[in-house]
Structure formats: C-alpha cells, structure tokens
Design an enzyme around this catalytic site. Structure first.
Site, PDB file in Angstrom:
ATOM      1  N   TYR A 140       0.811  -1.217   0.000  1.00 54.69           N
ATOM      2  CA  TYR A 140       0.000   0.000   0.000  1.00 54.69           C
ATOM      3  C   TYR A 140       0.850   1.276   0.000  1.00 54.69           C
ATOM      4  CZ  TYR A 140      -3.374  -3.541   1.321  1.00 54.69           C
ATOM      5  OH  TYR A 140      -4.149  -4.676   1.346  1.00 54.69           O
ATOM      6  N   CYS A 203     -13.380   0.981  -0.023  1.00 54.68           N
ATOM      7  CA  CYS A 203     -12.519   2.043  -0.545  1.00 54.68           C
ATOM      8  C   CYS A 203     -12.008   2.859   0.631  1.00 54.68           C
ATOM      9  CB  CYS A 203     -13.264   2.939  -1.530  1.00 54.68           C
ATOM     10  SG  CYS A 203     -12.235   4.295  -2.166  1.00 54.68           S
ATOM     11  N   CYS A 212      -2.870  20.710  -3.872  1.00 60.12           N
ATOM     12  CA  CYS A 212      -1.595  20.565  -4.577  1.00 60.12           C
ATOM     13  C   CYS A 212      -1.550  21.565  -5.725  1.00 60.12           C
ATOM     14  CB  CYS A 212      -1.445  19.142  -5.108  1.00 60.12           C
ATOM     15  SG  CYS A 212       0.056  18.895  -6.079  1.00 60.12           S
TER      16      CYS A 212
END
Length: 220
Positions: A140, A203, A212
């Site tokens: 992950y 999820c 960002c």
C-alpha cells in the site's frame, strides 16, 4: 513473535533471496475494461501516453482515474517488486515487494500529466510510509512510476512543491517512491474495475485536505 515477524515482512521490502518465486507466465486477467469495454492490454491508439500510480488499495485508486476525461483506459496490477507475475494473495504477504498500482493510458491533448499528478497527490496521504490508513504493508505504499525523463522530472517537481504545502499545514515528509516504471503485472480479472462491479465495495482513499498547486516545472 509470529505476529511481529509477519508485521515486519509487511513493512519491509524483501531482499531477492527472501522473495516468493512467482511464476514464468502471466496470471489470467480480463480482456476488456468493465466500464469502457476498451482492451486492457491494447493495442492503444497512437498518441496516447501511459502513467502509473500507487496510492493504497488499487480498487478506489483506479476508479479515480477512469472517471477523468481524457483517460482512455485503466488497469490495476502489481509493480516495483521482485517476484515475477505475482498473485493478489502473494503480494498481500509482503514477500513479493510489489505495490498495488494503477496503469493509466491517457490522451495528453485532453488531460495533462500534471493534472494526473495533482489528482494523485490530493487523493491520498503520501506521508505514511508503508501504509495508507488502515491498510498496512509495502503493498500500500505511495508510488509514482514514470515513463521517460519528462515524467520523472515532473513527478519530482510536483513532490517538492506539495511537500512544502504539506509542511506548511503541519504534515510530515512525503515518503512517495518515484522511479522509472518497472514491469507492470496485470492483476486478476475480479480486481479490474472492482468498484464498478461492486459499487458499495471497500474504498479507503482519503486525502490530506491540502491543495496541490502544480508548479510550471511539473507540466510534462
């Protein structure tokens, strides 16, 4: 001791001598994308480009990208490890070294690599090392695997800019792995477009809430 040993295997990338052997032939997968019906393995139309991202469990990550206008096809798979042609069960042990990743085939005339980078950074927490939320292990980890020097430089520039924003918000240092794209191994058919087949499936994606701002240097 057993649980501690298993956790260490999940949190540390295996050395080649420690890795599972894998297999010589690819594992079976789907022929076509469940949503778009386009061929997962190509041939892809001329003029399209590829990107590869890992941001935790690949089920939710893939859905993010197939919904983007200009993305022609997506596929989930395994990359960045040691064992050739691994299975899902093997990668989950931490003994193949692979991350769960999404292959994104996109039209740069419609969506830029910089836009894909922005989605990547804002959709997960890239400061967690070998985990993403409750999903723990090397599988992950946050990764950007790049195709060509332009993508590599863009990824580095975006990381540096986003890290400054995260630090300003009191967050930790980014741990994202950025490297030239290794071999991509397609995951099994049931994992491809999993959340389209199972809309209420698991999820765990969760961003930091920090925007960002992609610098001009990252506009590959």
């Amino acid at each position: 001791m057993f649980l501690s040993d298993m956790l260490n295997k999940k949190l540390n990338l295996p050395k080649p001598a420690e890795a599972l052997p894998g297999r010589a032939n690819p594992i079976p997968t789907a022929s076509n994308h469940f949503v778009s019906k386009r061929p997962l393995k190509g041939p892809y139309p001329d003029g399209l480009e590829k990107a590869m991202f890992g941001l935790g469990c690949f089920w939710g990550a893939e859905r993010l990208f197939w919904q983007v206008e200009g993305v022609w096809v997506t596929a989930v798979g395994y990359a960045g490890g040691v064992s050739p042609n691994p299975t899902y069960q093997e990668t989950c042990t931490g003994l193949t070294g692979h991350a769960e990743v999404v292959l994104v085939v996109y039209d740069p005339k419609i969506v830029s690599y910089a836009q894909l980078l922005k989605l990547f950074w804002e959709s997960h927490d890239p400061t967690q090392g070998m985990r993403q939320g409750n999903d723990v292990g090397t599988t992950y980890r946050s990764t950007i695997y790049t195709f060509g020097d332009a993508q590599y430089q863009a990824a580095i520039a975006s990381r540096d800019a986003y890290e400054a924003s995260l630090r300003g918000a009191g967050r930790s240092k980014i741990t994202t792995e950025i490297a030239p794209a290794p071999e991509f191994y397609f995951a099994e058919e049931d994992h491809q477009q999993y959340l389209a087949k199972n809309p209420y499936g698991y999820c765990n994606l969760q961003g930091t809430g920090v925007t960002c701002a992609i610098p001009a240097a990252a506009s590959a």
